[in-house]
Design an enzyme around this catalytic site. Structure first.
Site, PDB file in Angstrom:
ATOM      1  N   LYS A 129      -0.484 -29.566 -67.573  1.00 58.56           N
ATOM      2  CA  LYS A 129       0.256 -29.357 -68.935  1.00 58.56           C
ATOM      3  C   LYS A 129       1.651 -29.941 -68.966  1.00 58.56           C
ATOM      4  O   LYS A 129       2.224 -30.434 -69.878  1.00 58.56           O
ATOM      5  CB  LYS A 129       0.407 -27.766 -68.796  1.00 58.56           C
ATOM      6  CG  LYS A 129       0.862 -27.210 -70.441  1.00 58.56           C
ATOM      7  CD  LYS A 129       0.876 -25.772 -70.342  1.00 58.56           C
ATOM      8  CE  LYS A 129       0.964 -24.731 -69.565  1.00 58.56           C
ATOM      9  NZ  LYS A 129       1.964 -23.918 -69.735  1.00 58.56           N
ATOM     10  N   ARG A 171       5.202 -34.067 -71.975  1.00 61.47           N
ATOM     11  CA  ARG A 171       6.599 -35.016 -71.253  1.00 61.47           C
ATOM     12  C   ARG A 171       5.909 -36.120 -71.974  1.00 61.47           C
ATOM     13  O   ARG A 171       6.316 -37.047 -72.266  1.00 61.47           O
ATOM     14  CB  ARG A 171       6.754 -35.225 -70.003  1.00 61.47           C
ATOM     15  CG  ARG A 171       7.799 -33.625 -69.644  1.00 61.47           C
ATOM     16  CD  ARG A 171       6.921 -33.785 -67.776  1.00 61.47           C
ATOM     17  NE  ARG A 171       8.168 -32.492 -67.623  1.00 61.47           N
ATOM     18  CZ  ARG A 171       8.024 -31.336 -67.263  1.00 61.47           C
ATOM     19  NH1 ARG A 171       7.308 -30.396 -68.546  1.00 61.47           N
ATOM     20  NH2 ARG A 171       9.221 -30.459 -67.287  1.00 61.47           N
ATOM     21  N   SER A 179      14.981 -24.287 -62.640  1.00 60.73           N
ATOM     22  CA  SER A 179      14.078 -24.532 -64.183  1.00 60.73           C
ATOM     23  C   SER A 179      13.908 -25.714 -64.582  1.00 60.73           C
ATOM     24  O   SER A 179      15.140 -26.495 -64.492  1.00 60.73           O
ATOM     25  CB  SER A 179      14.483 -23.152 -65.062  1.00 60.73           C
ATOM     26  OG  SER A 179      13.968 -24.197 -65.997  1.00 60.73           O
ATOM     27  N   GLN A 185      12.058 -26.823 -66.735  1.00 58.34           N
ATOM     28  CA  GLN A 185      12.608 -26.761 -68.423  1.00 58.34           C
ATOM     29  C   GLN A 185      13.671 -27.258 -68.663  1.00 58.34           C
ATOM     30  O   GLN A 185      14.421 -27.813 -69.710  1.00 58.34           O
ATOM     31  CB  GLN A 185      11.944 -25.667 -68.993  1.00 58.34           C
ATOM     32  CG  GLN A 185      10.393 -25.655 -69.120  1.00 58.34           C
ATOM     33  CD  GLN A 185       9.595 -24.152 -69.426  1.00 58.34           C
ATOM     34  OE1 GLN A 185      10.852 -23.680 -69.915  1.00 58.34           O
ATOM     35  NE2 GLN A 185       8.868 -23.995 -69.252  1.00 58.34           N
ATOM     36  N   ASP A 226       3.868 -20.830 -61.424  1.00 61.48           N
ATOM     37  CA  ASP A 226       2.660 -20.287 -62.299  1.00 61.48           C
ATOM     38  C   ASP A 226       1.602 -20.109 -61.911  1.00 61.48           C
ATOM     39  O   ASP A 226       0.726 -19.494 -62.289  1.00 61.48           O
ATOM     40  CB  ASP A 226       2.504 -21.325 -63.190  1.00 61.48           C
ATOM     41  CG  ASP A 226       3.837 -22.581 -64.137  1.00 61.48           C
ATOM     42  OD1 ASP A 226       4.122 -20.986 -64.334  1.00 61.48           O
ATOM     43  OD2 ASP A 226       3.882 -23.537 -64.355  1.00 61.48           O
ATOM     44  N   LYS A 268       7.821 -15.216 -68.586  1.00 63.27           N
ATOM     45  CA  LYS A 268       7.533 -16.426 -68.652  1.00 63.27           C
ATOM     46  C   LYS A 268       6.315 -15.522 -69.981  1.00 63.27           C
ATOM     47  O   LYS A 268       6.598 -14.893 -71.062  1.00 63.27           O
ATOM     48  CB  LYS A 268       6.310 -16.854 -67.692  1.00 63.27           C
ATOM     49  CG  LYS A 268       6.714 -17.054 -66.502  1.00 63.27           C
ATOM     50  CD  LYS A 268       7.299 -18.223 -66.709  1.00 63.27           C
ATOM     51  CE  LYS A 268       7.798 -18.849 -65.480  1.00 63.27           C
ATOM     52  NZ  LYS A 268       8.966 -20.102 -65.808  1.00 63.27           N
ATOM     53  N   ARG A 275       4.854 -11.261 -66.392  1.00 66.72           N
ATOM     54  CA  ARG A 275       4.001 -11.184 -65.495  1.00 66.72           C
ATOM     55  C   ARG A 275       4.186 -10.537 -63.885  1.00 66.72           C
ATOM     56  O   ARG A 275       3.302 -10.344 -63.030  1.00 66.72           O
ATOM     57  CB  ARG A 275       3.958 -12.803 -64.788  1.00 66.72           C
ATOM     58  CG  ARG A 275       3.643 -14.072 -65.718  1.00 66.72           C
ATOM     59  CD  ARG A 275       2.854 -14.772 -65.677  1.00 66.72           C
ATOM     60  NE  ARG A 275       2.519 -15.502 -66.795  1.00 66.72           N
ATOM     61  CZ  ARG A 275       2.293 -16.918 -67.304  1.00 66.72           C
ATOM     62  NH1 ARG A 275       3.222 -17.528 -66.001  1.00 66.72           N
ATOM     63  NH2 ARG A 275       1.820 -17.246 -67.679  1.00 66.72           N
ATOM     64  N   ARG A 305      -2.497 -17.155 -68.368  1.00 68.56           N
ATOM     65  CA  ARG A 305      -2.430 -16.771 -66.849  1.00 68.56           C
ATOM     66  C   ARG A 305      -3.151 -15.637 -66.362  1.00 68.56           C
ATOM     67  O   ARG A 305      -3.703 -15.288 -64.813  1.00 68.56           O
ATOM     68  CB  ARG A 305      -1.385 -17.847 -65.957  1.00 68.56           C
ATOM     69  CG  ARG A 305      -1.339 -18.818 -66.792  1.00 68.56           C
ATOM     70  CD  ARG A 305      -0.367 -19.647 -65.527  1.00 68.56           C
ATOM     71  NE  ARG A 305       0.063 -20.708 -66.425  1.00 68.56           N
ATOM     72  CZ  ARG A 305      -0.815 -21.513 -66.116  1.00 68.56           C
ATOM     73  NH1 ARG A 305      -1.882 -22.545 -65.954  1.00 68.56           N
ATOM     74  NH2 ARG A 305      -0.397 -23.173 -66.912  1.00 68.56           N
TER      75      ARG A 305
HETATM   76  C1  S3P Z   1       7.058 -26.182 -66.513  1.00 71.81           C
HETATM   77  C2  S3P Z   1       7.653 -24.844 -65.721  1.00 71.81           C
HETATM   78  C3  S3P Z   1       8.092 -24.112 -65.447  1.00 71.81           C
HETATM   79  C4  S3P Z   1       6.761 -23.301 -65.854  1.00 71.81           C
HETATM   80  C5  S3P Z   1       5.808 -23.740 -66.861  1.00 71.81           C
HETATM   81  C6  S3P Z   1       6.152 -24.770 -66.779  1.00 71.81           C
HETATM   82  C7  S3P Z   1       7.566 -27.091 -67.025  1.00 71.81           C
HETATM   83  O1  S3P Z   1       9.214 -23.164 -65.866  1.00 71.81           O
HETATM   84  O2  S3P Z   1       6.206 -21.770 -65.266  1.00 71.81           O
HETATM   85  O3  S3P Z   1       4.312 -23.503 -67.149  1.00 71.81           O
HETATM   86  O4  S3P Z   1       6.581 -27.994 -67.215  1.00 71.81           O
HETATM   87  O5  S3P Z   1       8.619 -27.917 -66.727  1.00 71.81           O
HETATM   88  P1  S3P Z   1      10.338 -23.290 -65.290  1.00 71.81           P
HETATM   89  O6  S3P Z   1      10.906 -24.208 -64.945  1.00 71.81           O
HETATM   90  O7  S3P Z   1      11.387 -22.510 -66.837  1.00 71.81           O
HETATM   91  O8  S3P Z   1      10.914 -21.997 -64.496  1.00 71.81           O
END
Ligand code: S3P
Length: 450
Positions: A22, A27, A174, A176, A321, A348, A352, A394
């Site tokens: 995913k 990306r 993170s 993200q 995750d 999340k 969770r 999940r």
């Molecule tokens: C992800 C980073 C994680 C993860 C998410 C996907 C990503 O989140 O929990 O399912 O693709 O960068 P965080 O980086 O905010 O922890």
């Protein structure tokens, strides 16, 4: 509302692959849409989350040609004709569905555009914190309003802005947030640096390199220079180890079970679950096929009588995750498993910590909830139960796995959400329950669009 009925199993002997990763699919769609030229992506994850991101790149002007689809879901193989960094304004607000990754990364792309845009999502996404990205983007000169009912939450309204580079130390580990800053940095004039408090998944850095953009790593800092145009490329997305995790736990907890998960991502920023299951007693071997770009290979696992373990601080971002299904493994293990420093779980798709604790208790597991995790005293037989996914993919899948070990039939309700990350989960679950050993029985039906 859809549901899964799960019966207990006593053996597991199978070899199969899971759908594409995913994180990498999001990306790849974004960078393919920004690149100059035509990128071919194979084994894209045809889930709702990733299809929303792909549709957003289409709305921003990228051309998308679908070569092969997963029946009833979305694109598996596709070509994307990029915009060479010159996006067009989207005609409508952008729907990010359930996806925090989609919304946060796309906000990084849209923050530095000469046009306005809006991003919205479902109820779960509209309650997740966006301040973690609007703060660094604001430091870069972005003007983003969070217009949600809950302060600091989506919908996001992004005004036109010219970005300047920053050096930003992330307050949370993170991937993200790191990726949002790096993507915005592509549109800023100069060097942008993201400094992470702990190592997080590095797919953005690896994909930048694959698209010809140097991402310079210096300890926990990553630098990228703005103004470069990603170069189109061909790439294959590995299977998602976070999806494989469900079957790895199922196999790990059955003494004598043997499972081979094929063509799965073995990126070391994602494989901590393997170390955890090994500490719990499973025998695990990794067989890497390719190591360039993203490492891909097979994971072979043999089950055992599991024992509890403590998750280590450094492991948490690596397996964040997988914690719901690791908690299920802990319930099946003898002894105590401690999960701390994982408060991120509370923001999340659901909280969770509370959804895992609630459902473990329903199945008869002795568990203590902490602000930042839980302690699970495993080993008691699991009771069949009526489980609510609370709309979290999940949670739905983790408790379907728990149902494989219960004393009767478990029902998991609210399982539509599984499509956000693992189309085909129900088919794989049925094959496992029917003890099918032929890999062909796990192949999901594909079609070539007319
Ligand atoms: C992800 C980073 C994680 C993860 C998410 C996907 C990503 O989140 O929990 O399912 O693709 O960068 P965080 O980086 O905010 O922890």
């Amino acid at each position: 509302m859809s549901q899964l009925q799960v019966r207990p199993i006593r053996t597991l002997d199978a070899a199969f692959g899971v759908p594409g990763d995913k994180s990498i699919s999001h990306r790849a769609a974004i960078l393919g849409g920004l690149a100059k030229g035509t990128t071919t992506i194979r084994n894209f994850l045809p889930s709702e989350d990733c299809v929303n991101t792909l549709n957003t790149m289409r709305a921003l002007g990228a051309g998308v040609e679908i070569l092969r689809e997963l029946d009833g879901h979305g694109p598996l193989d596709l070509r994307i004709e990029g915009r060479a960094m010159k996006l067009q304004p989207p005609a409508e607000p952008v729907d990010c569905g359930n996806s925090g990754t989609g919304m946060r990364l796309l906000a990084g792309v849209l923050a530095g555009q000469p046009f306005e845009s809006s991003l919205f999502g479902d109820a779960s996404l509209s309650s997740r914190p966006m301040g973690r990205i609007t703060t660094p983007l604001g430091k870069m000169g972005a003007r983003i309003e969070t217009r949600g009912e809950k302060p600091g939450c989506a919908p996001l309204h992004i005004h036109p802005a010219t970005l300047r580079p920053v050096s930003y130390t992330l307050p949370v580990a993170s991937a993200q947030v790191k990726s949002t800053v790096l993507l915005a940095g592509l549109f800023a004039d100069g060097r942008t640096t993201a400094i992470q408090p702990a190592e997080t998944r590095d797919h953005t850095e690896r994909l930048f390199e694959t698209f010809g953009i140097p991402a310079v790593r210096d300890g926990h800092a990553i630098h990228i220079d703005g103004g470069r145009v990603p170069a189109a490329c061909d790439l294959t997305v590995p299977g998602d180890i976070s999806s494989a995790a469900f079957w790895l736990v199922a196999a790990a907890a059955i003494p004598g079970a043997a499972l081979r998960v094929t063509n799965v991502g073995l990126n070391p920023t994602r494989t901590a679950i393997l170390n955890v299951l090994a500490r719990m007693g499973a025998a695990i071997q990794e067989h890497a096929h390719t190591t360039h770009g993203e490492p891909i290979g097979d994971i072979e696992i043999r089950g055992a009588s599991l024992r509890g373990t403590d998750l280590r601080l450094r492991e948490i971002p690596n397996l964040i995750d997988e914690i719901p299904v690791i908690a299920v493994a802990a319930a099946l293990a003898t002894g105590t498993t401690t999960i701390r420093n994982a408060a991120e779980l509370r923001v999340k798709e659901t909280d969770r910590i509370s959804t895992v604790v609630e459902n473990l208790r329903l199945m008869g597991t002795d568990v203590t909830e902490f602000n930042d995790g839980m302690e699970i005293r495993g080993g008691a037989p699991l009771r069949a139960a009526a489980i609510d996914s609370h709309g979290d993919h999940r949670i739905a899948m983790a408790f379907a796995i728990a149902g494989l070990f219960a004393d009767g039939e478990t029902t998991v309700t609210g399982t539509d959400c599984i499509h956000t990350s693992y189309p085909g989960f129900a088919a794989h679950l049925a094959a496992v329950q029917n003890h099918l050993t032929d890999p062909a029985a796990y192949q999901l039906p594909t079609r070539t669009p007319a």
